[in-house]
Motif scaffolding. Sequence first.
Motif, PDB file in Angstrom:
ATOM      1  N   ALA A   5     -47.832  -5.577  13.868  1.00  0.00           N
ATOM      2  CA  ALA A   5     -47.051  -4.651  14.671  1.00  0.00           C
ATOM      3  C   ALA A   5     -45.591  -4.658  14.234  1.00  0.00           C
ATOM      4  O   ALA A   5     -44.950  -3.605  14.144  1.00  0.00           O
ATOM      5  N   GLU A   6     -45.082  -5.834  13.926  1.00  0.00           N
ATOM      6  CA  GLU A   6     -43.687  -5.933  13.519  1.00  0.00           C
ATOM      7  C   GLU A   6     -43.449  -5.261  12.164  1.00  0.00           C
ATOM      8  O   GLU A   6     -42.429  -4.591  11.960  1.00  0.00           O
ATOM      9  N   GLN A  12     -41.251   1.889  10.311  1.00  0.00           N
ATOM     10  CA  GLN A  12     -40.883   3.057  11.100  1.00  0.00           C
ATOM     11  C   GLN A  12     -39.370   3.197  11.221  1.00  0.00           C
ATOM     12  O   GLN A  12     -38.846   4.315  11.184  1.00  0.00           O
ATOM     13  N   ARG A  13     -38.672   2.077  11.367  1.00  0.00           N
ATOM     14  CA  ARG A  13     -37.202   2.145  11.432  1.00  0.00           C
ATOM     15  C   ARG A  13     -36.640   2.807  10.178  1.00  0.00           C
ATOM     16  O   ARG A  13     -35.767   3.686  10.240  1.00  0.00           O
ATOM     17  N   ILE A  14     -37.147   2.395   9.028  1.00  0.00           N
ATOM     18  CA  ILE A  14     -36.665   2.949   7.756  1.00  0.00           C
ATOM     19  C   ILE A  14     -36.983   4.438   7.662  1.00  0.00           C
ATOM     20  O   ILE A  14     -36.127   5.256   7.309  1.00  0.00           O
ATOM     21  N   ILE A  15     -38.218   4.786   7.976  1.00  0.00           N
ATOM     22  CA  ILE A  15     -38.659   6.180   7.847  1.00  0.00           C
ATOM     23  C   ILE A  15     -37.861   7.095   8.766  1.00  0.00           C
ATOM     24  O   ILE A  15     -37.344   8.135   8.344  1.00  0.00           O
ATOM     25  N   THR A 234     -42.868  13.313   9.360  1.00  0.00           N
ATOM     26  CA  THR A 234     -42.979  12.094   8.561  1.00  0.00           C
ATOM     27  C   THR A 234     -44.378  11.912   7.983  1.00  0.00           C
ATOM     28  O   THR A 234     -44.525  11.508   6.827  1.00  0.00           O
ATOM     29  N   THR A 235     -45.395  12.216   8.764  1.00  0.00           N
ATOM     30  CA  THR A 235     -46.771  12.042   8.290  1.00  0.00           C
ATOM     31  C   THR A 235     -47.047  12.942   7.093  1.00  0.00           C
ATOM     32  O   THR A 235     -47.677  12.525   6.108  1.00  0.00           O
ATOM     33  N   VAL A 236     -46.580  14.182   7.164  1.00  0.00           N
ATOM     34  CA  VAL A 236     -46.772  15.131   6.069  1.00  0.00           C
ATOM     35  C   VAL A 236     -45.988  14.689   4.840  1.00  0.00           C
ATOM     36  O   VAL A 236     -46.510  14.671   3.716  1.00  0.00           O
ATOM     37  N   ALA A 237     -44.724  14.353   5.033  1.00  0.00           N
ATOM     38  CA  ALA A 237     -43.877  13.970   3.904  1.00  0.00           C
ATOM     39  C   ALA A 237     -44.412  12.727   3.200  1.00  0.00           C
ATOM     40  O   ALA A 237     -44.388  12.646   1.965  1.00  0.00           O
ATOM     41  N   MET A 238     -44.914  11.779   3.957  1.00  0.00           N
ATOM     42  CA  MET A 238     -45.461  10.570   3.339  1.00  0.00           C
ATOM     43  C   MET A 238     -46.738  10.877   2.567  1.00  0.00           C
ATOM     44  O   MET A 238     -47.006  10.297   1.520  1.00  0.00           O
TER      45      MET A 238
END
Length: 282
Positions: A5-6, A12-15, A234-238
Amino acid sequence: MSVTAESIRDQQRIIWDEFAAGWKKWDAELLGWHRPFGDAMIQDARLLPGSSVLDVAAGSGEPGLTVAELVPEGDVVLSDISAGMLHVAREKAAARSLPNVSFSVCPASELPFDDATFDAVLCRFGFNFFPEMRLALREMVRTAKPGARISAAVWGKAAANPWASLVLGTLAQHTELRQPPAGTPGLFRCSAPGFMARMFRDAGLVDVAERTVSTDLVHESPEDYWEFMEDIATTVAMGLATADKEARSLIRSDVFQLLGRYEHEGALRLRSTATLVAGTRA
């Protein structure tokens, strides 16, 4: 390295910090698109002018900033894991002269607030991405006062959300997207009917109600839609990042062709459907 989880939260913070500029760029479009969902959540929250409200996973500021205008005698806290997204929200709050808004960079699973602090807790499109949904909900319940309302929105099924599934389905045809384990963060992870209501009841909430709200994502052209999705989704871009140049070109071409189905009165209109759930802390 094992996925924890961490480690998910760190990524997620970075994205989301990286995507903050895109959300700022498309703020007006995002406000118009997401407004029906936020308005429905606010209605479910049963706010009073002096309410103290927490907006979890507030991102670039909504619906928390709208709430701040509705509770002029109260206060609103916007929390998010991304400092970059909250920076955008802070700029918007200053531009709208909202003195009753404060900000907290924190994960939803570790809310830095005392027990029974808030008259209402809102979370729009956060549960989809929380690595520990039930822990996050327990934190929301803990920080809510007895009698407070907790209101959330999550994306519905893929078929009811062509705004995203159109691109994601095309991506899957041209790339070998790794299928995440069941229950891990994702756009449609909370889409099963009754899923959110059961989780709310399991957390001890009462007067739980679930409903569906739909609207359209509207863009003038395929080019406009494609740029929007690259900047904010974000999901699409990744997914696109895993494709080589040739595959990206094919994906773009196929998406543009499919968008023809959604042309109406000179614009693209892509259905967007969310499940709204609300409950009361006993």
